[in-house]
Write an enzyme that holds these catalytic residues in place. Structure first.
Site, PDB file in Angstrom:
ATOM      1  N   LYS A 105      -1.203   2.546  -4.081  1.00  0.00           N
ATOM      2  CA  LYS A 105      -1.684   1.457  -4.103  1.00  0.00           C
ATOM      3  C   LYS A 105      -2.956   1.157  -3.947  1.00  0.00           C
ATOM      4  CE  LYS A 105      -0.366   0.959   0.925  1.00  0.00           C
ATOM      5  NZ  LYS A 105      -1.801   0.440   1.402  1.00  0.00           N
ATOM      6  N   THR A 106      -3.719   1.894  -2.999  1.00  0.00           N
ATOM      7  CA  THR A 106      -5.217   1.540  -2.783  1.00  0.00           C
ATOM      8  C   THR A 106      -5.972   1.832  -4.107  1.00  0.00           C
ATOM      9  OG1 THR A 106      -4.794   2.397  -0.484  1.00  0.00           O
ATOM     10  CG2 THR A 106      -7.176   2.164  -1.291  1.00  0.00           C
ATOM     11  N   ASP A 140      -3.786  -6.227   0.637  1.00  0.00           N
ATOM     12  CA  ASP A 140      -3.073  -5.088   0.927  1.00  0.00           C
ATOM     13  C   ASP A 140      -1.959  -5.212   2.136  1.00  0.00           C
ATOM     14  OD1 ASP A 140      -2.316  -2.256   0.831  1.00  0.00           O
ATOM     15  OD2 ASP A 140      -4.201  -1.548   1.710  1.00  0.00           O
ATOM     16  N   GLU A 141      -1.053  -4.283   2.324  1.00  0.00           N
ATOM     17  CA  GLU A 141      -0.034  -4.231   3.257  1.00  0.00           C
ATOM     18  C   GLU A 141       0.622  -5.620   3.409  1.00  0.00           C
ATOM     19  OE1 GLU A 141       1.196  -1.560   4.168  1.00  0.00           O
ATOM     20  OE2 GLU A 141      -0.658   0.024   4.297  1.00  0.00           O
ATOM     21  N   GLN A 188       8.484  -0.717   4.115  1.00  0.00           N
ATOM     22  CA  GLN A 188       7.779  -0.162   4.917  1.00  0.00           C
ATOM     23  C   GLN A 188       7.323  -1.136   6.062  1.00  0.00           C
ATOM     24  OE1 GLN A 188       4.707   3.092   4.206  1.00  0.00           O
ATOM     25  NE2 GLN A 188       5.133   2.416   1.942  1.00  0.00           N
ATOM     26  N   ARG A 219       6.083  10.368   5.450  1.00  0.00           N
ATOM     27  CA  ARG A 219       4.715  10.973   5.609  1.00  0.00           C
ATOM     28  C   ARG A 219       4.581  12.505   5.116  1.00  0.00           C
ATOM     29  NH1 ARG A 219       2.798   7.026   5.025  1.00  0.00           N
ATOM     30  NH2 ARG A 219       4.734   6.441   4.193  1.00  0.00           N
TER      31      ARG A 219
END
Length: 678
Positions: free
Chosen positions: A42-43, A226-227, A257, A612
């Site tokens: 995503k980044t 973002d997020e 998330q 993770r």
């Protein structure tokens, strides 16, 4: 904004993107929601899109704003954008947190709200001190932190004091609402905003003043967030007011998330976008670049139990990998021993570094046993968040005493312990002692025995200081002549430290916890001597503690350390080998979720932990655990049963390991012991 259609052949950055990422980058006219699964890049999409807007769509950098939730994430995003941009084209670009953006707005609009432009910002400690002052004038029967948290919640919900008072559901909320009004009046008198005001106050300014709203909407040509699943009500409203009806934006998030409901985050904000922006387009990023196929299959199966407005399925080209391990343990101590044993065995057979491993847990209190076992095996570790064992006040107190016994010139240790427990030596007395010692170039302990100290201190203070100093000298002499542990036990007995722990604690539970820390420190100091081939002096033990303390403070990512952190803190990170510990009912899922019969967020938290892991994932649970000093039986987490059972390997007590693995484990421990001795 004019249409921006650039042939892919002329974009140097495009080969780094998959088809969905390219589509998200090229959508510059409509409101866009990018549903970005864990590890899906995503980044990369956000940074490439900023470069695309500037270098290929002709949008000036000063008209683009990108926001995220941490300064670290904002800094990394800006660095990655700069690597993609042509020279000097990024001037004026804003990449910041929501709160920094709010502060930018307030710098211009403070006057609209009745504040001066040179306002101050109160941090959490400033806010709590202000609340303490207000409550001293009006005694309240409620916890100050609870009152502050309720005020914070109201601000995040965009409720002002009159609304909060009107909606107050009980006496606590009524008291909090009255305090809220006084608190806001005081902030304004100080010309200050608190942290929550940095979002709420810009929203109020944009809502109330058309000219202000038009200025900022004209300032922004594209907003990237973002997020987005972590936004609260105030942050969502800030975004809605900034983009208006016509400004295109890109919101990147993952409803699976969303794990911060306890601090106001609302994953429903992703769904609200469809209602507030009918032209909204949705692009899903489902290719995962992080984890092996088995890990992703387990994550997908688990999270599928939650309701979804937007369905997605993570996939990877990295191969199946290894099945997940589920390790049963007798208790919390055995759990820590098993995990460290697994790390040692895996390092021996695969040659991995300490930094390849992470131990993730639901609450910070779970770290203690892992810290203890890692210390015993001389394995370096970094504790992220929470309080390290060496940072607990009672541990620092006793270590300071030991430092002073070893080194009578350690003035910092002297000042820490001279009035702990209290010896009725006030700040004025210690200031005079410090000035006296400094003038004569003596340590504080040495200065206590100087004859002319009586010229600056009264008889009572002088006698108390000399009594303490003589006791330190006597105990230090005893430590130099004999064994260390009897001196340590005498020290604790002489100052009646255990009683003081309970007398100075807020409640018996805190006193018990502090006593456990003291006992653990003593036990560890004893074991340190038992494991040594030579007689360890008190100085040897203190120096070993100093080395471990330094290691525990190392900056994360800069040292070869096993990482210990909560599942919340692990969000956004990745590790080759992950241990998720405490996978039990009442831990994960948490007791409060079981009582509320609502497991969605706890399941999302487990999903975050699973995703993770890059190569291997082990999950542990204990058959029994201590709670409030009493043993209680534990059941494996329901989430373990929700995993696809063909893709997990249960290792229950009594399971026999094959001889080759047993041999390897023995060799691993021998190799580790040789390393410790060398």
């Amino acid at each position: 904004m004019p249409a921006c259609v650039v042939p892919l052949s002329v974009l140097p950055c495009v080969p780094d993107l998959n088809p969905q990422q390219k589509a998200a980058m090229r959508e510059t006219e409509a409101p866009l929601l990018v549903l970005a699964g864990a590890g899906s890049g995503k980044t990369r999409v956000i940074t490439h899109k900023i470069a695309y807007l500037i270098d290929h769509c002709g949008v000036s950098a000063k008209h683009i704003i990108a926001v995220t939730f941490t300064n670290k994430a904002a800094r990394e995003m800006r660095e990655r954008v700069n690597q993609l941009l042509s020279k000097d084209t990024g001037k004026g670009l804003i990449v910041s947190t929501f709160h920094t953006l709010g502060m930018r707005i307030l710098r211009r609009e403070a006057g609209q709200l009745g504040y001066k432009a040179n306002f101050s910002i109160f941090d959490s400690q400033d806010s709590l001190h202000l609340i303490d002052e207000l409550l001293r004038k009006n005694t309240a029967a409620y916890d100050n932190d609870a009152l502050r948290n309720r005020i914070s919640d109201w601000k995040n919900e965009l409720l002002l004091p009159p609304q909060a008072l009107k909606q107050a559901a009980d006496e606590f909320e009524q008291a909090a609402a009255v305090l809220y009004a006084e608190y806001q009046r005081s902030l304004k008198a100080y010309n200050a905003f608190d942290f929550d005001d940095l979002i709420m106050q810009p929203v109020l300014a944009l809502q109330a003043h058309t000219a202000t709203r038009e200025h900022w909407q004209g300032r922004i040509r594209h907003l990237l967030m973002d997020e987005y699943q972590d936004t609260n009500t105030a942050q969502y409203e800030l975004v809605r007011l900034l983009v208006g009806k016509t400004t295109p934006f890109t919101a990147v998030g993952d409803d699976d998330q969303s794990i911060y409901a306890w601090r106001g985050a609302n994953p429903e904000n992703l769904n609200r976008l469809k209602d507030d922006f009918p032209r909204l387009k949705v692009i899903k990023l489902e290719q995962n670049y992080r984890s092996a196929g088995c890990i992703l299959k387990c994550a997908n199966t688990l999270i599928a139990k939650n309701p979804h407005v937007f369905e997605k399925q993570l996939w990877s080209t990295l191969g199946y990998g290894e099945p997940l391990k589920i390790l049963a343990c007798r208790d919390a101590e055995h759990e820590a021993e098993r995990v460290v044993s697994e790390i040692l065995h895996h390092q021996f057979t695969h040659g991995a570094r300490h930094s390849d491993y992470a131990i993730l847990y639901r609450g910070n209190h779970q770290s203690r046993n892992f810290e203890k076992v890692l210390r015993e095996h001389s394995i370096s570790y970094h504790l992220s968040g929470g309080t390290s064992f060496f940072e607990y006040r009672e541990v620092k107190d006793l270590i300071a005493y030991l430092r002073l016994l070893v080194n009578d010139a350690d003035d910092r240790a002297f000042l820490r312990v001279v009035n702990t427990p209290r010896r009725e030596l006030g700040a004025a007395t210690l200031e005079k002692l410090s000035a006296f010692a400094s003038q004569r170039q003596l340590s504080l302990l040495e200065a206590c025995f100087e004859d002319d100290l009586s010229t600056v201190l009264n008889t009572r203070a002088l006698n108390r200081l000399r009594e303490f100093a003589q006791w330190v000298v006597d105990l230090s002499d005893e430590a130099q002549r004999g064994e260390a542990m009897p001196v340590i036990h005498r020290l604790i007995q002489d100052i009646d430290y255990n009683s003081w722990l309970f007398d100075s604690a807020k409640d018996p539970n805190e006193g018990e916890r502090r006593l456990q820390n003291v006992n653990e420190l003593i036990s560890w100091l004893e074991r340190m001597g038992d494991k040594s081939d030579t007689d360890m002096t008190l100085a040897d033990r203190v120096n070993r503690i100093a080395l471990l303390d330094r290691l525990d403070r190392d900056d994360e990512g800069n040292e070869n350390c096993v990482r210990l952190m909560t599942l919340h803190a692990a969000k956004g990170l990745e590790f080759p080998h992950v241990f998720m510990v405490g996978m039990e009912e009442n831990l994960l899922p948490h007791r409060s979720a079981i009582e509320a019969d609502n497991f969605d967020e706890e399941r999302r938290l487990a999903y975050v932990g699973i995703t993770r892991a890059q190569k291997t994932l082990s999950l542990t649970y204990a058959v029994k655990r201590r709670r409030a000093g009493e043993w209680e039986s534990r059941e494996p987490s329901r989430f373990l049963q929700e995993l696809p059972q063909d893709d997990v390997k249960w290792d229950k007590p009594g399971t026999r390991k094959n001889p080759e693995e047993q041999k390897q484990r023995g060799q691993a421990h021998l190799a580790q012991l040789r390393g410790m001795l060398s």
